[in-house]
Motif scaffolding. Structure first.
Motif, PDB file in Angstrom:
ATOM      1  N   LYS A  85       0.834  -1.201   0.000  1.00 58.52           N
ATOM      2  CA  LYS A  85       0.000   0.000   0.000  1.00 58.52           C
ATOM      3  C   LYS A  85       0.872   1.255   0.000  1.00 58.52           C
ATOM      4  CE  LYS A  85      -3.348   0.048   2.984  1.00 58.52           C
ATOM      5  NZ  LYS A  85      -4.081   0.225   4.272  1.00 58.52           N
ATOM      6  N   LEU A  89       0.922   4.113  -2.943  1.00 60.02           N
ATOM      7  CA  LEU A  89       0.483   5.468  -2.632  1.00 60.02           C
ATOM      8  C   LEU A  89       1.612   6.488  -2.626  1.00 60.02           C
ATOM      9  CD1 LEU A  89      -2.105   4.742   0.213  1.00 60.02           C
ATOM     10  CD2 LEU A  89      -2.532   5.106  -2.221  1.00 60.02           C
ATOM     11  N   SER A  93       3.263   7.450  -6.663  1.00 63.09           N
ATOM     12  CA  SER A  93       2.413   8.643  -6.700  1.00 63.09           C
ATOM     13  C   SER A  93       2.697   9.548  -7.900  1.00 63.09           C
ATOM     14  CB  SER A  93       2.535   9.432  -5.390  1.00 63.09           C
ATOM     15  OG  SER A  93       3.837   9.931  -5.206  1.00 63.09           O
ATOM     16  N   VAL A 130       0.041  10.991   2.447  1.00 61.90           N
ATOM     17  CA  VAL A 130      -0.023   9.547   2.681  1.00 61.90           C
ATOM     18  C   VAL A 130       0.463   9.194   4.077  1.00 61.90           C
ATOM     19  CG1 VAL A 130       0.921   7.319   1.987  1.00 61.90           C
ATOM     20  CG2 VAL A 130       0.131   8.930   0.257  1.00 61.90           C
ATOM     21  N   VAL A 168      -7.506   5.139   2.240  1.00 55.79           N
ATOM     22  CA  VAL A 168      -6.995   4.828   0.906  1.00 55.79           C
ATOM     23  C   VAL A 168      -7.725   5.664  -0.139  1.00 55.79           C
ATOM     24  CG1 VAL A 168      -6.861   3.058  -0.880  1.00 55.79           C
ATOM     25  CG2 VAL A 168      -6.210   2.507   1.454  1.00 55.79           C
ATOM     26  N   SER A 171      -6.519   9.208  -0.173  1.00 51.88           N
ATOM     27  CA  SER A 171      -5.202   9.355  -0.797  1.00 51.88           C
ATOM     28  C   SER A 171      -5.317   9.452  -2.313  1.00 51.88           C
ATOM     29  CB  SER A 171      -4.308   8.169  -0.410  1.00 51.88           C
ATOM     30  OG  SER A 171      -4.081   8.142   0.986  1.00 51.88           O
TER      31      SER A 171
END
Length: 254
Positions: A85, A89, A93, A130, A168, A171
């Motif tokens: 994760k 993220l 990104s 994040v 999530v 984000s």
């Protein structure tokens, strides 16, 4: 909530049509690389676990080894899932940010010129977002874990799912919120005021990554595109605009 579901359905249709036309397919490559590494780790871990359980038939000792292996595997599986994760993220990104921007242009006609400084600023902001989101997620999960000790498992699992989905989802929406001028605090304000959107989008991502192999590869791209489409619908933006409109969170439609 009903409007949130309608916007997500429309967003899914927009994402599907774009992909069927062959648009944005190369954005799956980074996810394919990361996903392949994650799948390889899972495969190796399961092989080790199978070896440990080979001793199950041995009285007492075999059972103890299997129990210990299951516990260790669960811990490492949780760590690997959270690390995945984090990679999606944070590390990816810039890719997700560019994808969100390109899909926005595809849907609205807005033109965004490439700016390395802005991309760097977006990346640094995303790290801050994040990290703060993950920190808050773990705080909420930790608090709820204390309550989950005295409630049925299915309720605890549902709450855990909703908490993880919210952060999530937030984000992924932040790619669009940053692009349209919402600062750090106003982004969080919008996240909580549009909680149903964060939950649905984050829930879709969380469910997709549970699909064996393919889920962890396609989930980041599909969620980045979906959150972009839904953000546009959520703010009732027209489909064609020459330049992006900088909006304050207070001006967003409810």
């Amino acid at each position: 909530m009903v409007q949130a579901f309608k916007n997500h359905w429309t967003g899914i249709e927009q994402v599907t049509k774009a992909l069927l036309k062959g648009k944005f397919l190369w954005f799956f490559v980074p996810g394919l690389i990361v996903g392949s590494i994650y799948v390889y780790y899972k495969w190796q871990a399961e092989k080790v676990l199978a070896i440990a359980h080979a001793a199950d038939d041995v009285p007492l000792v075999g059972t103890a080894i299997g129990w210990l292996a299951d516990g260790i595997f669960s811990i490492f599986d949780l760590i690997a899932s959270e690390f995945y994760k984090f990679v999606i993220l944070v590390v990816l990104s810039p890719v997700n940010c560019i994808l969100s921007e390109k899909f926005d242009s595809y849907l609205t006609g807005n033109e965004y010129k490439f700016d390395f400084i802005r991309l760097l600023n977006d990346f640094l902001r995303m790290i801050l977002i994040v990290i703060s989101a993950l920190f808050m997620e773990y705080v909420f999960l930790g608090i709820w874990w204390l309550f989950s000790l005295v409630i049925p498992d299915f309720i605890g699992e549902t709450i855990f799912f909703l908490i993880a989905s919210f952060f999530v989802g937030f984000s992924f929406y932040d790619y669009s919120m940053e692009r349209y001028g919402l600062n750090f605090f106003k982004s969080w304000g919008m996240g909580f005021s549009k909680m149903s959107y964060m939950l649905i989008t984050g829930g879709i991502f969380t469910l997709m990554i549970k699909i064996p192999v393919i889920g962890i590869i396609v989930a980041p791209v599909l969620t980045a595109m979906l959150s972009t489409a839904v953000y546009i619908l959520m703010n009732k933006k027209s489909q064609v605009q020459p330049t992006p409109v900088v909006r304050d969170q207070d001006l967003l439609d409810t």
